[in-house]
Design an enzyme around this catalytic site. Structure first.
Site, PDB file in Angstrom:
ATOM      1  N   MET A  30       0.667  -0.850  -0.246  1.00 25.39           N
ATOM      2  CA  MET A  30       0.114   0.097  -0.077  1.00 25.39           C
ATOM      3  C   MET A  30       0.923   1.513   0.313  1.00 25.39           C
ATOM      4  O   MET A  30       0.380   2.618   0.444  1.00 25.39           O
ATOM      5  CB  MET A  30      -0.837  -0.211   1.245  1.00 25.39           C
ATOM      6  CG  MET A  30      -2.063  -0.817   1.091  1.00 25.39           C
ATOM      7  SD  MET A  30      -3.567  -1.127   2.128  1.00 25.39           S
ATOM      8  CE  MET A  30      -2.924  -0.792   3.549  1.00 25.39           C
ATOM      9  N   LEU A  33       6.634   3.184   1.607  1.00 23.14           N
ATOM     10  CA  LEU A  33       7.933   1.699   1.778  1.00 23.14           C
ATOM     11  C   LEU A  33       8.213   2.521   2.937  1.00 23.14           C
ATOM     12  O   LEU A  33       8.494   3.572   2.568  1.00 23.14           O
ATOM     13  CB  LEU A  33       8.259   1.542   0.503  1.00 23.14           C
ATOM     14  CG  LEU A  33       7.080   0.639  -1.218  1.00 23.14           C
ATOM     15  CD1 LEU A  33       7.697   0.946  -1.748  1.00 23.14           C
ATOM     16  CD2 LEU A  33       6.001   0.793  -0.772  1.00 23.14           C
ATOM     17  N   HIS A  37       9.515  -3.766   3.535  1.00 23.97           N
ATOM     18  CA  HIS A  37       8.990  -3.786   1.639  1.00 23.97           C
ATOM     19  C   HIS A  37      10.173  -3.959   1.369  1.00 23.97           C
ATOM     20  O   HIS A  37      10.476  -5.091   0.687  1.00 23.97           O
ATOM     21  CB  HIS A  37       8.500  -2.193   1.749  1.00 23.97           C
ATOM     22  CG  HIS A  37       6.996  -1.882   1.913  1.00 23.97           C
ATOM     23  ND1 HIS A  37       7.109  -0.300   2.927  1.00 23.97           N
ATOM     24  CD2 HIS A  37       5.937  -2.949   2.145  1.00 23.97           C
ATOM     25  CE1 HIS A  37       5.641  -0.874   3.513  1.00 23.97           C
ATOM     26  NE2 HIS A  37       5.025  -2.313   2.861  1.00 23.97           N
TER      27      HIS A  37
END
Ligand code: AMP
Length: 281
Positions: A30, A33, A37
């Site tokens: 989503m 970051l 991630h």
């Protein structure tokens, strides 16, 4: 890195890779970051020829409109992180293109969503399953990467892939933490300077639970961990569970389970944080 908003353009680009038999890894996110991630992109880049990341703040998985509205959006910085981590394609569609109308389908994961995130965020996994299934159908990757940070999400996706025969390998990646133990999360950036100092207590609660499990039965451990959190006045505990790491069934006797997950969710400074520890024997 190629940036694409239109699913049809993405499909036609990926077709070219597919005809060349390139192995493809998908990392759904989503955005906002961080290094957590980045670890997923790096693992995918090492295991695939092409890594595709998606950034989409999925409205239908938020049961709290304030949480959705306040969800951080940092696209320029995200692009830098993606490029550094070896990502080849970023798919960043608009809400309108992903949901021309609100989906009518309802997905129910039964016992897998009766506790924890499923219990406290009604409809959450329905929204997660729909967006991930849409991404799987658009990208049709060989592998898809999910963080153990969202353990229940990983289990739900794995179940969906099994139940619906998606030909995709689902990979779980370890939790990346800050130096003080706090699990990295896009939501951490919403913490104030003072509350950020308190946030590692969440991981401390999990560590305490892990230690106590060597000595006490799970029911007593749950009480002691809840007491520990209750003593941190800024933290408001939503749940602390000791569950089977595959089925998420409550653990009453540690010896009866191969894998145990200690899972926690707590509110701090209006920010909802989750974390977990896996104990595999
Ligand atoms: P999100 O953008 O929060 O939906 O997360 C996208 C993916 O990154 C999910 O599979 C998460 O589980 C994973 N993820 C988020 N935080 C971490 C972390 N600290 N360590 C590893 N993976 C993470």
């Amino acid at each position: 890195m190629t940036i694409i908003e239109d699913p049809l353009k993405l499909i036609s680009l990926l077709k070219k890779y597919k005809t060349k038999h390139k192995k493809m890894g998908l990392v759904p996110t989503m955005g906002a970051l961080h290094e957590g991630h980045a670890s997923l992109f790096q693992i995918s880049a090492a295991e695939n020829d092409i890594t595709i990341a998606s950034i989409f703040v999925n409205p239908i998985q938020f049961n709290n409109p304030v949480d959705l509205e306040k969800y951080p959006r940092t696209l320029d910085k995200d692009i830098e992180i993606l490029e550094k981590a070896g990502c080849n394609v970023l798919f960043a569609p608009s809400q309108e293109v992903m949901y021309p109308s609100r989906p009518l389908i309802k997905v129910d994961f039964g016992s897998l969503e009766e506790i924890m995130e499923g219990k406290f965020r009604p409809g959450h996994f329905n929204g997660v399953a729909i967006i991930v299934a849409k991404l799987f159908n658009i990208v049709q990757p060989d592998n898809a990467y999910f963080g153990q940070k969202d353990l229940q999400q990983y289990l739900v996706i794995r179940q969906m892939v099994k139940d619906l025969s998606f030909q995709i390998s689902i990979k779980a990646c370890p939790i990346i933490r800050e130096a003080d133990g706090l699990a990295m999360s896009s939501r951490n950036m919403r913490l104030g300077t003072e509350t950020r100092k308190i946030a590692p207590k969440i991981k401390e609660a999990l560590d305490l639970g892990t230690k106590l499990l060597l000595q006490y039965p799970p029911t007593l451990v749950k009480e002691k961990v809840k007491d520990f959190v209750a003593n941190v006045s800024e933290l408001e505990l939503e749940y602390f569970e000791i569950a089977d790491s595959e089925t998420l069934a409550p653990v009453n006797n540690v010896k009866e389970h191969k894998g145990i997950a200690l899972c926690i969710a707590a509110h701090l400074d209006g920010v909802r944080l989750i974390d977990n520890i896996l104990l595999i024997s």
